[in-house]
Design a protein around this motif. Structure first.
Motif: not given
Length: 209
Positions: A129-144, A204-205, A185-190
């Motif tokens: 975490d750095g200077a921003f309050d970053v939220n990613v959802f859902p994570n993991p995801s099957t689409s976007y 964020r991962k 556009h991302l394929k399955a992976g990290i």
């Protein structure tokens, strides 16, 4: 004179929503919880949700449906989440669940730099975490992935996506305090997502299934 014919009209109010299930989807400092009921209540056309009236508490998605996602800021939160069935005939009694979240511990500080992150060290540890309050959802995801960067001001930010070998895959801009859909556009992976503005950055991962 004919016989009087009568018509009985019954008002069908919507049923009370069922028990609210709560699932934590993202941990501190970018906490996201889902609240859901088993199904749309009988005779209802929508479900009206409410969340604690605290700055930073946001319904990310699902208002009007049987399930919502809610983002919470890092501070202590006390209040209730409510669900009420609505139809053209009226509204149901309110179903509610208590919310009591402790304050998150202070976040770590990400490395400085305006270009790509220090990949030699970056991929040896979890994103920070750095200077921003970053939220990613859902994570993991099957689409976007839904991405929201919370800030006190509306700001244009630079986003970069890297693979786990440190290769830059995509560069784009996002606006703070808005939901951005990314990663189609991302394929399955990290992958590693970096959000930056000037010398400040957060990572964020991303897990694509």
């Amino acid at each position: 004179m004919s016989a009087v014919r009568t018509l009985s009209v019954t008002k069908l109010n919507p049923a009370t929503p069922g028990v609210i299930d709560v699932i934590q989807q993202e941990a501190c400092p970018n906490r996201v919880y889902s609240y859901s009921i088993a199904s749309m209540p009988a005779n209802a056309s929508m479900v009206q949700w409410s969340v604690p009236s605290i700055p930073g508490v946001i319904i990310l998605s699902g208002q009007g449906t049987a399930s919502i996602q809610v983002a919470y800021p890092a501070g202590a939160i006390t209040g209730t989440v409510t669900a009420q069935a609505i139809s053209n005939c009226g509204s149901s009694t309110i179903r509610q669940v208590a919310v009591k979240l402790p304050a998150c511990p202070p976040p770590g500080i990400a490395g400085k730099g305006t270009d790509a992150p220090d990949l030699k060290d970056q991929f040896k540890k979890e994103p920070t975490d750095g200077a921003f309050d970053v939220n990613v959802f859902p994570n993991p995801s099957t689409s976007y992935f839904g991405l929201i960067v919370k800030s006190t001001e509306q700001t244009k930010l630079t986003a970069r996506i890297f693979d786990m070998q440190g290769r830059l895959l995509k560069v784009f801009t996002v606006m703070s305090n808005e939901i951005n859909n990314i990663g189609y556009h991302l394929k399955a992976g990290i992958y590693i997502l970096e959000i930056s503005e000037g010398k400040n950055s957060s990572t964020r991962k991303l897990i694509k299934q």
